[in-house]
Design a protein around this motif. Structure first.
Motif, PDB file in Angstrom:
ATOM      1  N   LEU A  38       0.834  -1.202   0.000  1.00 23.85           N
ATOM      2  CA  LEU A  38       0.000   0.000   0.000  1.00 23.85           C
ATOM      3  C   LEU A  38       0.869   1.252   0.000  1.00 23.85           C
ATOM      4  O   LEU A  38       1.676   1.458   0.903  1.00 23.85           O
ATOM      5  CB  LEU A  38      -0.918   0.012   1.219  1.00 23.85           C
ATOM      6  CG  LEU A  38      -1.827   1.242   1.360  1.00 23.85           C
ATOM      7  CD1 LEU A  38      -2.782   1.337   0.184  1.00 23.85           C
ATOM      8  CD2 LEU A  38      -2.612   1.192   2.667  1.00 23.85           C
ATOM      9  N   ASP A  39       0.724   2.051  -1.035  1.00 20.05           N
ATOM     10  CA  ASP A  39       1.415   3.336  -1.145  1.00 20.05           C
ATOM     11  C   ASP A  39       0.374   4.433  -0.947  1.00 20.05           C
ATOM     12  O   ASP A  39      -0.608   4.496  -1.690  1.00 20.05           O
ATOM     13  CB  ASP A  39       2.085   3.463  -2.516  1.00 20.05           C
ATOM     14  CG  ASP A  39       2.940   4.720  -2.632  1.00 20.05           C
ATOM     15  OD1 ASP A  39       2.581   5.739  -2.002  1.00 20.05           O
ATOM     16  OD2 ASP A  39       3.940   4.693  -3.367  1.00 20.05           O
ATOM     17  N   PHE A  40       0.584   5.277   0.044  1.00 22.59           N
ATOM     18  CA  PHE A  40      -0.397   6.330   0.347  1.00 22.59           C
ATOM     19  C   PHE A  40      -0.703   7.175  -0.881  1.00 22.59           C
ATOM     20  O   PHE A  40      -1.850   7.563  -1.116  1.00 22.59           O
ATOM     21  CB  PHE A  40       0.129   7.210   1.480  1.00 22.59           C
ATOM     22  CG  PHE A  40      -0.783   8.357   1.824  1.00 22.59           C
ATOM     23  CD1 PHE A  40      -1.901   8.164   2.614  1.00 22.59           C
ATOM     24  CD2 PHE A  40      -0.539   9.628   1.323  1.00 22.59           C
ATOM     25  CE1 PHE A  40      -2.755   9.211   2.917  1.00 22.59           C
ATOM     26  CE2 PHE A  40      -1.384  10.688   1.612  1.00 22.59           C
ATOM     27  CZ  PHE A  40      -2.493  10.478   2.423  1.00 22.59           C
ATOM     28  N   ASN A  41       0.299   7.469  -1.700  1.00 19.16           N
ATOM     29  CA  ASN A  41       0.105   8.338  -2.863  1.00 19.16           C
ATOM     30  C   ASN A  41      -0.770   7.692  -3.928  1.00 19.16           C
ATOM     31  O   ASN A  41      -1.397   8.389  -4.728  1.00 19.16           O
ATOM     32  CB  ASN A  41       1.457   8.726  -3.468  1.00 19.16           C
ATOM     33  CG  ASN A  41       2.264   9.595  -2.529  1.00 19.16           C
ATOM     34  OD1 ASN A  41       1.724  10.470  -1.865  1.00 19.16           O
ATOM     35  ND2 ASN A  41       3.563   9.335  -2.441  1.00 19.16           N
ATOM     36  N   ASP A  42      -0.803   6.356  -3.975  1.00 19.80           N
ATOM     37  CA  ASP A  42      -1.645   5.661  -4.945  1.00 19.80           C
ATOM     38  C   ASP A  42      -3.080   5.513  -4.459  1.00 19.80           C
ATOM     39  O   ASP A  42      -3.969   5.158  -5.232  1.00 19.80           O
ATOM     40  CB  ASP A  42      -1.086   4.265  -5.245  1.00 19.80           C
ATOM     41  CG  ASP A  42       0.170   4.320  -6.106  1.00 19.80           C
ATOM     42  OD1 ASP A  42       0.355   5.340  -6.798  1.00 19.80           O
ATOM     43  OD2 ASP A  42       0.958   3.361  -6.068  1.00 19.80           O
ATOM     44  N   LEU A  43      -3.292   5.749  -3.195  1.00 26.05           N
ATOM     45  CA  LEU A  43      -4.603   5.512  -2.586  1.00 26.05           C
ATOM     46  C   LEU A  43      -5.619   6.544  -3.060  1.00 26.05           C
ATOM     47  O   LEU A  43      -5.373   7.742  -3.003  1.00 26.05           O
ATOM     48  CB  LEU A  43      -4.465   5.578  -1.065  1.00 26.05           C
ATOM     49  CG  LEU A  43      -5.687   5.194  -0.228  1.00 26.05           C
ATOM     50  CD1 LEU A  43      -6.092   3.763  -0.520  1.00 26.05           C
ATOM     51  CD2 LEU A  43      -5.371   5.366   1.241  1.00 26.05           C
ATOM     52  N   ARG A  44      -6.754   6.079  -3.537  1.00 21.63           N
ATOM     53  CA  ARG A  44      -7.789   6.994  -4.001  1.00 21.63           C
ATOM     54  C   ARG A  44      -8.508   7.640  -2.820  1.00 21.63           C
ATOM     55  O   ARG A  44      -8.609   7.060  -1.743  1.00 21.63           O
ATOM     56  CB  ARG A  44      -8.797   6.254  -4.885  1.00 21.63           C
ATOM     57  CG  ARG A  44      -8.221   5.848  -6.226  1.00 21.63           C
ATOM     58  CD  ARG A  44      -9.315   5.415  -7.175  1.00 21.63           C
ATOM     59  NE  ARG A  44      -8.785   5.174  -8.503  1.00 21.63           N
ATOM     60  CZ  ARG A  44      -8.531   6.115  -9.391  1.00 21.63           C
ATOM     61  NH1 ARG A  44      -8.741   7.372  -9.087  1.00 21.63           N
ATOM     62  NH2 ARG A  44      -8.076   5.819 -10.590  1.00 21.63           N
ATOM     63  N   ALA A  45      -9.026   8.836  -3.073  1.00 22.17           N
ATOM     64  CA  ALA A  45      -9.650   9.600  -1.994  1.00 22.17           C
ATOM     65  C   ALA A  45     -10.897   8.913  -1.452  1.00 22.17           C
ATOM     66  O   ALA A  45     -11.191   9.001  -0.258  1.00 22.17           O
ATOM     67  CB  ALA A  45      -9.986  11.006  -2.489  1.00 22.17           C
ATOM     68  N   ILE A  46     -11.653   8.221  -2.322  1.00 17.99           N
ATOM     69  CA  ILE A  46     -12.923   7.642  -1.870  1.00 17.99           C
ATOM     70  C   ILE A  46     -12.707   6.545  -0.823  1.00 17.99           C
ATOM     71  O   ILE A  46     -13.285   6.610   0.269  1.00 17.99           O
ATOM     72  CB  ILE A  46     -13.754   7.143  -3.069  1.00 17.99           C
ATOM     73  CG1 ILE A  46     -14.265   8.340  -3.863  1.00 17.99           C
ATOM     74  CG2 ILE A  46     -14.917   6.275  -2.614  1.00 17.99           C
ATOM     75  CD1 ILE A  46     -14.900   7.974  -5.180  1.00 17.99           C
ATOM     76  N   PRO A  47     -11.893   5.518  -1.084  1.00 19.01           N
ATOM     77  CA  PRO A  47     -11.678   4.534  -0.013  1.00 19.01           C
ATOM     78  C   PRO A  47     -10.949   5.120   1.189  1.00 19.01           C
ATOM     79  O   PRO A  47     -11.160   4.665   2.319  1.00 19.01           O
ATOM     80  CB  PRO A  47     -10.849   3.434  -0.696  1.00 19.01           C
ATOM     81  CG  PRO A  47     -10.297   4.041  -1.933  1.00 19.01           C
ATOM     82  CD  PRO A  47     -11.273   5.092  -2.358  1.00 19.01           C
ATOM     83  N   PHE A  48     -10.118   6.140   0.954  1.00 15.53           N
ATOM     84  CA  PHE A  48      -9.411   6.779   2.069  1.00 15.53           C
ATOM     85  C   PHE A  48     -10.408   7.453   3.008  1.00 15.53           C
ATOM     86  O   PHE A  48     -10.452   7.164   4.212  1.00 15.53           O
ATOM     87  CB  PHE A  48      -8.413   7.797   1.522  1.00 15.53           C
ATOM     88  CG  PHE A  48      -7.727   8.622   2.578  1.00 15.53           C
ATOM     89  CD1 PHE A  48      -6.780   8.045   3.406  1.00 15.53           C
ATOM     90  CD2 PHE A  48      -8.024   9.964   2.749  1.00 15.53           C
ATOM     91  CE1 PHE A  48      -6.134   8.805   4.389  1.00 15.53           C
ATOM     92  CE2 PHE A  48      -7.397  10.731   3.723  1.00 15.53           C
ATOM     93  CZ  PHE A  48      -6.448  10.138   4.541  1.00 15.53           C
ATOM     94  N   VAL A  49     -11.232   8.332   2.465  1.00 13.58           N
ATOM     95  CA  VAL A  49     -12.229   9.019   3.287  1.00 13.58           C
ATOM     96  C   VAL A  49     -13.259   8.027   3.807  1.00 13.58           C
ATOM     97  O   VAL A  49     -13.679   8.085   4.969  1.00 13.58           O
ATOM     98  CB  VAL A  49     -12.907  10.145   2.482  1.00 13.58           C
ATOM     99  CG1 VAL A  49     -14.071  10.749   3.259  1.00 13.58           C
ATOM    100  CG2 VAL A  49     -11.897  11.229   2.111  1.00 13.58           C
ATOM    101  N   GLY A  50     -13.657   7.087   2.945  1.00 13.98           N
ATOM    102  CA  GLY A  50     -14.668   6.117   3.340  1.00 13.98           C
ATOM    103  C   GLY A  50     -14.232   5.239   4.499  1.00 13.98           C
ATOM    104  O   GLY A  50     -15.044   4.883   5.359  1.00 13.98           O
TER     105      GLY A  50
END
Length: 858
Positions: A683-695
């Motif tokens: 898991l790379d934080f920069n690759d993480l999409r905002a939707i699953p992050f916020v969700g």
């Protein structure tokens, strides 16, 4: 209306009705769910009591099992968890339908923010002529995206629509039947939707809501603001991303884009055909009847007897409608003139494309693709050898020497072929649907002028000498926002790009990403960075004679740019260009804010009103003072430092991976896009999409992206004995006050007792404390700042809605945390892989109801 009155309306029209209809639903005799309806209220009550006594989800469910499931096997306990989840997600649907049915009781459709109120205000202020002039050059653009923030399948959305209508009519028999249907309808999507599936789902909203509402709004403006005159341009337009948004979605192909564009054209022609059929029953006059019959026949053939052929052109359709209108005026006493005008307005709004299909791709893909194109060109033209090793400045200069034509079929590389094919399909769509059918190309993660200039070069390489396409940079991270003005200056001063802009009417659309901005920089810094970037881009564009249009990438919750959106736009002063309001609407925001004719009209008019407020009523409003700017800057920097330290904490990513539902988003079959951009397993934080992050934060009921750092910034001013300065900023700046109120919404949807057991976790206990302490500090200081005793005190009905929804989903959240705890135990002890899979299914299923229940975050 006083807050108490709004609360009473909510109690009467929503809460009491929910209790009534839920009591019916919970006693329906579903053969497969046995005594679930009896046990769920007991479990819900035990959850509320348990968290009040500081019990953990594990203790609550174990106590419930000992009390009501004595002697049950683990399999039987798991079965009841699944049945509880099924019940809760259907209770959320019931609540959605009741709120939708009560919308007109809870909101004054002709009140503040409506076009009716705006017109009256303009007339009473002697600004009616100025309002007309403003609307000649202003419009709003809502862009529907398929971002996966809502889990309802189409069949359930249909039930919500029918249930809403039955509740409005108090049709108890129909309500009971629909609740029975709801109980037997699956919420599970057995496979991931394709981008085409997503497009079809959103087309329902275009055909059944936006089409008629947009026509009605245009008709109102024509009749009551222009006194039956005609504005120079429509005040509304629609955009569409499913089938065109390639960023991180390998399943969007040129073939999909072409299919979606074709379906959009068929859909709008079908809408015109249905309107013509209705008009045919009314326009039975001599000379008119034959024209209407001719239109009906040609539209019918184009919709139902066509494999792509169109039997009527857009100019022909318009000409026939204008003739019909003139005949009615001249010979038939203007009978049904309003209906004819409304159809003409719709045709002017939607053409043969319905909604503009935007193409979007990530700058990193373009950079890679363009490099490979240049390598191939260099094999036959040595002058271009070494391009990939040049500096950015030299690459920009070198682009002027390019005069090559390339074809997708010249390349074996699939990524190159796909990128070039996406350009070719834009030309195809424009030929079939008209230029506005597909004339915008968005480059996400734009970090340099070269990102845009290489795209322009690729457009020309495909043989498009003067491409009728708007190139739209998307600035998302705090650093990119900071550099945005410098990047645009390079573009404005580049001869080729300047010529391209001239051919596009010297109009430049710039997109700004709230979701990824918040993920990168935290809530306060993201919003302030976007505000400053807009000011700088406005000043720069005015300097170069460019009409700049801002396109905001927004999600539903405040952490992704949502909240009270119209207040955000109304708070922007004269230093930010106000030519258009362009926003993405996605997932639950589409169904909650635009899902019915009433909600759609209310929110579209509120956006129009926000633009009008800035451009007509408050156009001479004082901008932020130097002192206010300095305060906002310091608050943002303090917040950013706190958030950055938090984001860089060694437990930040592990906490999301091990303690949240982050890893389960990709397994929900709710959207065609992968949950992250990269392909690595790590898991790379920069690759993480905002939707699953916020969700994921939302599932934990911690909502970190909507507040973290805000409390620290406020506390610093309090410690420095400068609280009155912040208080004055809150009282005097609508922009800052709106940010504070939206953050309160995030706080109000947090529930830390759910995860309080984590404070005793050996690995993550201190990290949980870090989050909880910032939550408490932010809550304390925002209440102190506002003078409220409760969060969202100025939106009592909204707060009541949130609390009702939180009450409904609490059993589901408890089960989710219980299952996550079991998963961690199984993995730690390395036993029973079969049981692990079952508990993982519980977590995945529990995601659905919680996200759907958050629709009022929009």
């Amino acid at each position: 209306m006083y807050p108490d009155a709004k609360t009473e309306l909510f109690e009467e029209n929503v809460k009491l009705k929910y209790q009534l209809f839920n009591s019916i639903f919970i006693t329906l005799p579903f053969s497969t769910i046995d005594n679930t309806g009896t046990l769920l209220p007991l479990f819900n009550e035990m959850c509320h009591e348990g968290y009040g006594k500081n019990k953990s989800p594990q203790e609550i469910f174990d106590t419930f099992s000992a009390t009501y499931l004595a002697g049950s096997s683990e399999k039987e306990k798991i079965d009841i968890m699944f049945r509880f989840i099924q019940y809760v997600e259907r209770q959320v649907v019931l609540f959605d339908a009741i709120e939708d049915a009560a919308f007109t009781q809870l909101n004054n459709l002709g009140g503040h923010g409506s076009l009716e109120e705006t017109r009256d205000r303009a007339e009473s202020s002697s600004l009616a002529t100025e309002l007309q002039g403003f609307l000649q050059n202003f419009r709003i653009r809502t862009v529907l995206t398929a971002h996966p923030t809502q889990f309802y399948p189409g069949s359930v959305l249909g039930i919500i629509t029918d249930l809403t209508a039955a509740i409005k009519e108090n049709n108890l028999g129909e309500i009971k039947t629909l609740l029975s249907q709801l109980g037997k309808t699956s919420f599970i999507k057995k496979k991931k939707p394709t981008p085409f599936d997503e497009a079809i789902s959103l087309l329902w909203y275009l055909e059944n809501v936006f089409y008629n509402v947009s026509g009605a709004i245009s008709g109102y403006i024509q009749q009551y603001i222009y006194n039956n005159g005609t504005p120079q341009q429509p005040v509304l337009s629609l955009g569409f991303w499913p089938g065109g948004d390639r960023d991180g979605n390998p399943y969007v192909t040129s073939e999909i884009t072409a299919r979606v564009a074709s379906r959009l054209r068929t859909s709008i022609l079908k809408c015109y055909y249905n309107d013509i059929r209705r008009l045919k029953r009314k326009l039975t006059f001599e000379g008119v009847e034959i024209l209407v019959a001719g239109l009906e026949h040609k539209l019918y053939r184009s919709v139902f007897y066509s494999e792509g052929e169109i039997y009527i052109s857009l100019p022909e359709l318009k000409q026939s409608l204008y003739e019909i209108r003139q005949l009615i005026i001249n010979k038939h006493q203007s009978l049904y003139l309003d209906e004819v005008n409304e159809l003409i307005n719709k045709v002017n709004l939607f053409g043969f494309y319905f909604a503009s299909l935007d193409i979007r791709q990530n700058s990193s893909i373009h950079t890679s693709v363009f490099g490979r194109i240049m390598e191939k060109i260099a094999k036959s033209d040595y002058r271009h050898k070494g391009y990939n090793n040049m500096s950015e400045a030299n690459k920009i200069i070198h682009l002027d020497t390019l005069h090559h034509v390339v074809n997708p079929d010249d390349f074996d590389d699939e990524e190159v072929r796909s990128t070039l094919s996406s350009i070719a399909v834009m030309r195809q769509v424009q030929e079939n649907n008209g230029e506005e059918g597909c004339n915008r190309y968005i480059v996400s993660n734009t970090g340099s002028a070269l990102d845009i200039l290489q795209l322009l070069a690729m457009l020309k390489m495909t043989g498009w000498e003067n491409p009728p396409v708007d190139l739209i940079p998307l600035f998302e991270t705090v650093e990119d926002l900071k550099e945005s003005a410098a990047i645009m200056q390079k573009l404005y001063t580049n001869k080729k790009y300047s010529l391209h802009l001239e051919q596009r009417g010297n109009r430049q659309t710039i997109m700004l990403g709230f979701s990824d901005g918040t993920k990168d920089g935290g809530y306060l810094m993201a919003n302030w960075s976007i505000y400053k970037a807009k000011e700088q881009l406005t000043a720069l564009s005015r300097q170069y004679g460019i009409k700049v249009l801002f396109f905001d990438g927004r999600g539903g919750p405040p952490a992704r740019g949502g909240g009270k959106t119209h207040k955000f736009y109304a708070s922007q002063g004269p230093t930010i260009e106000n030519n258009e309001i362009q926003i993405t609407i996605q997932g639950q925001t589409i169904s909650s804010n635009f899902g019915t004719p009433d909600t759609c009209r209310f929110n579209l008019e509120n956006l129009l009103s926000a633009g009008i407020t800035n451009g007509v009523f408050n156009k001479n409003k004082e901008q932020l003072t130097l002192r206010q700017r300095q305060l906002l800057e310091r608050l943002a920097v303090l917040s950013y430092q706190k958030y950055t330290d938090f984001k860089n904490h060694p437990k930040f990513v592990p906490y999301l991976e091990k303690m949240s539902t982050l890893n389960y988003y990709a397994r929900t079959n709710i959207g065609s896009r992968p949950a992250k951009r990269g392909v690595s397993k790590q898991l790379d934080f920069n690759d993480l999409r905002a939707i699953p992050f916020v969700g994921s934060w939302s599932q934990l009921k911690q909502n970190v992206p909507g507040f973290f750092g805000f409390g620290h910034a406020l506390a610093t001013f309090e410690k420095e004995d400068r609280w009155e300065e912040v208080k004055a900023l809150y009282d005097e700046s609508l922009f800052f006050r709106t940010l504070a109120e939206n953050s309160m919404m995030s706080l109000s949807k947090s529930f830390f007792p759910l995860t309080a057991y984590m404070k005793d976790d050996e690995e993550f206990g201190s990290f949980w404390d870090l989050i909880f302490n910032e939550y408490k500090e932010t809550r304390r200081l925002l209440l102190k700042l506002s003078g409220y005793t409760e969060l969202m005190q100025n939106y009592p009905d909204g707060y009541a809605s949130i609390k009702m929804r939180e009450h409904i989903v609490l059993p589901l959240l408890t089960i989710q945390q219980y299952a996550l705890h079991k998963i961690r135990l199984i993995r730690k002890c390395s036993y029973n892989d079969e049981l692990l899979e079952v508990y993982e299914k519980i977590v995945i299923r529990s995601l659905f109801g919680n996200i759907n229940a958050s629709r009022n975050s929009a």
